[in-house]
Design a protein around this motif. Structure first.
Motif, PDB file in Angstrom:
ATOM      1  N   LEU A 182     -27.288  48.861  15.378  1.00 52.60           N
ATOM      2  CA  LEU A 182     -27.448  47.410  15.498  1.00 52.60           C
ATOM      3  C   LEU A 182     -28.933  47.031  15.548  1.00 52.60           C
ATOM      4  CD1 LEU A 182     -24.647  46.762  18.135  1.00 52.60           C
ATOM      5  CD2 LEU A 182     -24.546  46.193  15.706  1.00 52.60           C
ATOM      6  N   MET A 183     -29.721  47.796  16.288  1.00 52.75           N
ATOM      7  CA  MET A 183     -31.161  47.532  16.388  1.00 52.75           C
ATOM      8  C   MET A 183     -31.852  47.736  15.043  1.00 52.75           C
ATOM      9  SD  MET A 183     -31.993  49.415  19.982  1.00 52.75           S
ATOM     10  CE  MET A 183     -31.105  48.984  21.471  1.00 52.75           C
ATOM     11  N   THR A 184     -31.470  48.795  14.353  1.00 54.30           N
ATOM     12  CA  THR A 184     -32.052  49.091  13.045  1.00 54.30           C
ATOM     13  C   THR A 184     -31.739  47.964  12.065  1.00 54.30           C
ATOM     14  OG1 THR A 184     -31.829  51.461  13.460  1.00 54.30           O
ATOM     15  CG2 THR A 184     -32.132  50.793  11.169  1.00 54.30           C
ATOM     16  N   GLU A 185     -30.507  47.506  12.073  1.00 57.50           N
ATOM     17  CA  GLU A 185     -30.095  46.393  11.207  1.00 57.50           C
ATOM     18  C   GLU A 185     -30.879  45.130  11.560  1.00 57.50           C
ATOM     19  OE1 GLU A 185     -27.924  44.759   8.064  1.00 57.50           O
ATOM     20  OE2 GLU A 185     -27.899  46.849   8.712  1.00 57.50           O
ATOM     21  N   LEU A 243     -22.763  43.003  24.027  1.00 56.41           N
ATOM     22  CA  LEU A 243     -23.697  44.124  24.159  1.00 56.41           C
ATOM     23  C   LEU A 243     -24.109  44.312  25.611  1.00 56.41           C
ATOM     24  CD1 LEU A 243     -25.848  42.913  21.216  1.00 56.41           C
ATOM     25  CD2 LEU A 243     -24.867  45.194  21.299  1.00 56.41           C
ATOM     26  N   PRO A 244     -24.550  45.530  25.959  1.00 55.47           N
ATOM     27  CA  PRO A 244     -25.207  45.677  27.254  1.00 55.47           C
ATOM     28  C   PRO A 244     -26.371  44.677  27.318  1.00 55.47           C
ATOM     29  CG  PRO A 244     -24.830  47.826  26.249  1.00 55.47           C
ATOM     30  CD  PRO A 244     -24.500  46.788  25.214  1.00 55.47           C
ATOM     31  N   GLU A 245     -26.647  44.152  28.498  1.00 52.41           N
ATOM     32  CA  GLU A 245     -27.606  43.048  28.638  1.00 52.41           C
ATOM     33  C   GLU A 245     -28.957  43.314  27.972  1.00 52.41           C
ATOM     34  OE1 GLU A 245     -29.816  40.314  32.022  1.00 52.41           O
ATOM     35  OE2 GLU A 245     -28.837  42.174  32.634  1.00 52.41           O
ATOM     36  N   PHE A 288     -32.918  42.620  23.497  1.00 46.51           N
ATOM     37  CA  PHE A 288     -33.802  43.280  22.543  1.00 46.51           C
ATOM     38  C   PHE A 288     -33.401  42.961  21.101  1.00 46.51           C
ATOM     39  CE2 PHE A 288     -35.353  47.364  20.502  1.00 46.51           C
ATOM     40  CZ  PHE A 288     -36.693  47.011  20.524  1.00 46.51           C
ATOM     41  N   ILE A 289     -32.122  43.039  20.802  1.00 45.45           N
ATOM     42  CA  ILE A 289     -31.660  42.750  19.437  1.00 45.45           C
ATOM     43  C   ILE A 289     -31.969  41.306  19.060  1.00 45.45           C
ATOM     44  CG2 ILE A 289     -29.572  42.490  18.021  1.00 45.45           C
ATOM     45  CD1 ILE A 289     -28.587  45.138  19.384  1.00 45.45           C
ATOM     46  N   THR A 290     -31.784  40.388  19.986  1.00 44.25           N
ATOM     47  CA  THR A 290     -32.120  38.982  19.719  1.00 44.25           C
ATOM     48  C   THR A 290     -33.597  38.840  19.376  1.00 44.25           C
ATOM     49  OG1 THR A 290     -30.346  38.182  21.152  1.00 44.25           O
ATOM     50  CG2 THR A 290     -32.155  36.659  20.717  1.00 44.25           C
ATOM     51  N   ARG A 291     -34.459  39.531  20.122  1.00 41.61           N
ATOM     52  CA  ARG A 291     -35.901  39.467  19.860  1.00 41.61           C
ATOM     53  C   ARG A 291     -36.265  40.169  18.552  1.00 41.61           C
ATOM     54  NH1 ARG A 291     -39.177  38.293  24.559  1.00 41.61           N
ATOM     55  NH2 ARG A 291     -37.975  36.690  25.612  1.00 41.61           N
ATOM     56  N   LEU A 292     -35.593  41.295  18.261  1.00 43.38           N
ATOM     57  CA  LEU A 292     -35.853  41.978  16.984  1.00 43.38           C
ATOM     58  C   LEU A 292     -35.498  41.070  15.813  1.00 43.38           C
ATOM     59  CD1 LEU A 292     -34.539  45.588  17.702  1.00 43.38           C
ATOM     60  CD2 LEU A 292     -36.933  44.880  17.456  1.00 43.38           C
ATOM     61  N   LEU A 293     -34.355  40.418  15.881  1.00 40.11           N
ATOM     62  CA  LEU A 293     -33.961  39.497  14.813  1.00 40.11           C
ATOM     63  C   LEU A 293     -34.998  38.387  14.655  1.00 40.11           C
ATOM     64  CD1 LEU A 293     -30.109  39.154  15.327  1.00 40.11           C
ATOM     65  CD2 LEU A 293     -31.255  39.893  13.225  1.00 40.11           C
ATOM     66  N   LEU A 305     -26.194  39.229  13.751  1.00 42.84           N
ATOM     67  CA  LEU A 305     -25.853  40.351  12.881  1.00 42.84           C
ATOM     68  C   LEU A 305     -24.465  40.104  12.295  1.00 42.84           C
ATOM     69  CD1 LEU A 305     -27.073  43.294  15.133  1.00 42.84           C
ATOM     70  CD2 LEU A 305     -28.171  42.417  13.068  1.00 42.84           C
ATOM     71  N   GLU A 306     -24.291  40.457  11.051  1.00 38.44           N
ATOM     72  CA  GLU A 306     -23.017  40.271  10.361  1.00 38.44           C
ATOM     73  C   GLU A 306     -22.142  41.506  10.518  1.00 38.44           C
ATOM     74  OE1 GLU A 306     -22.006  37.478   8.843  1.00 38.44           O
ATOM     75  OE2 GLU A 306     -23.897  36.486   9.372  1.00 38.44           O
ATOM     76  N   LYS A 307     -20.902  41.324  10.895  1.00 37.98           N
ATOM     77  CA  LYS A 307     -19.988  42.452  11.110  1.00 37.98           C
ATOM     78  C   LYS A 307     -19.782  43.290   9.857  1.00 37.98           C
ATOM     79  CE  LYS A 307     -17.408  40.506  14.930  1.00 37.98           C
ATOM     80  NZ  LYS A 307     -16.109  40.082  15.430  1.00 37.98           N
TER      81      LYS A 307
END
Length: 172
Positions: free
Chosen positions: A96-99, A139-141, A146-151, A161-163
């Motif tokens: 998910l992070m990589t995406e 997701l875990p908090e 982190f994913i929100t900030r990466l995006l 992120l798209e399923k």
């Protein structure tokens, strides 16, 4: 590195350090004032993989060097399957992070001495299912933050992120 550190140095007293000989987590007591998630310099995925473990580790595990895990050298097919059983959640988060970074994800099988012993089909299925579960159930908090900030940093036009990006067929 800058995205992680801007988010977590103050919030969780944890910094991402790039350039270790081997990936490692050091709790605050061993590294000074901040806990350290240490990744290899030459592997983008190393940082995201170590961060995914950090995002899953509970408060007590984060008090232990490398979360209390032990390292096993390359081994048998049975050892590889045991590795896979504990890597489903971290590798799903790493995917998910990589995406979110707009990069291509590859499963880690962590068996350098036996490159023909790749990821099992069952492992691919479980990682894919876990990634989809995270997107559906939450997701875990720390991972969510982190994913929100990466995006926002790497793909500002993409809010979520798209399923459909997380099917078993997309894993290598």
């Amino acid at each position: 590195v800058s995205v992680f550190n801007a988010l977590f140095i103050e919030r969780d007293a944890t910094e991402l350090v790039v350039g270790g000989d081997e990936p490692l987590y050091l709790p605050a007591g061993e590294s000074g004032g901040l806990a350290q998630v240490i990744s290899r310099l030459d592997y983008f995925s190393s940082a995201l993989h170590e961060i995914s473990h950090w995002c899953i580790a509970g408060k007590e595990r984060r008090k232990l060097t490398d979360y209390g895990y032990w390292y096993e050298p390359d081994g048998s097919d049975a050892q590889q399957r045991m590795f896979e059983s504990v890597e489903v959640k971290p590798q799903a988060l790493e995917w998910l992070m990589t995406e979110a970074c707009g990069m291509r994800f590859s499963l880690s099988v962590d068996n350098v001495a036996q490159p023909d012993l790749g990821a099992s089909r069952e492992f691919k299925q479980k990682v894919s299912a876990q990634a989809l579960e995270y997107l559906s159930e939450g997701l875990p908090e720390r991972a969510g933050l982190f994913i929100t900030r990466l995006l926002a940093h790497f793909q500002p036009a993409c809010a979520l992120l798209e399923k459909n990006a997380f099917s078993e067929e997309k894993l290598s």
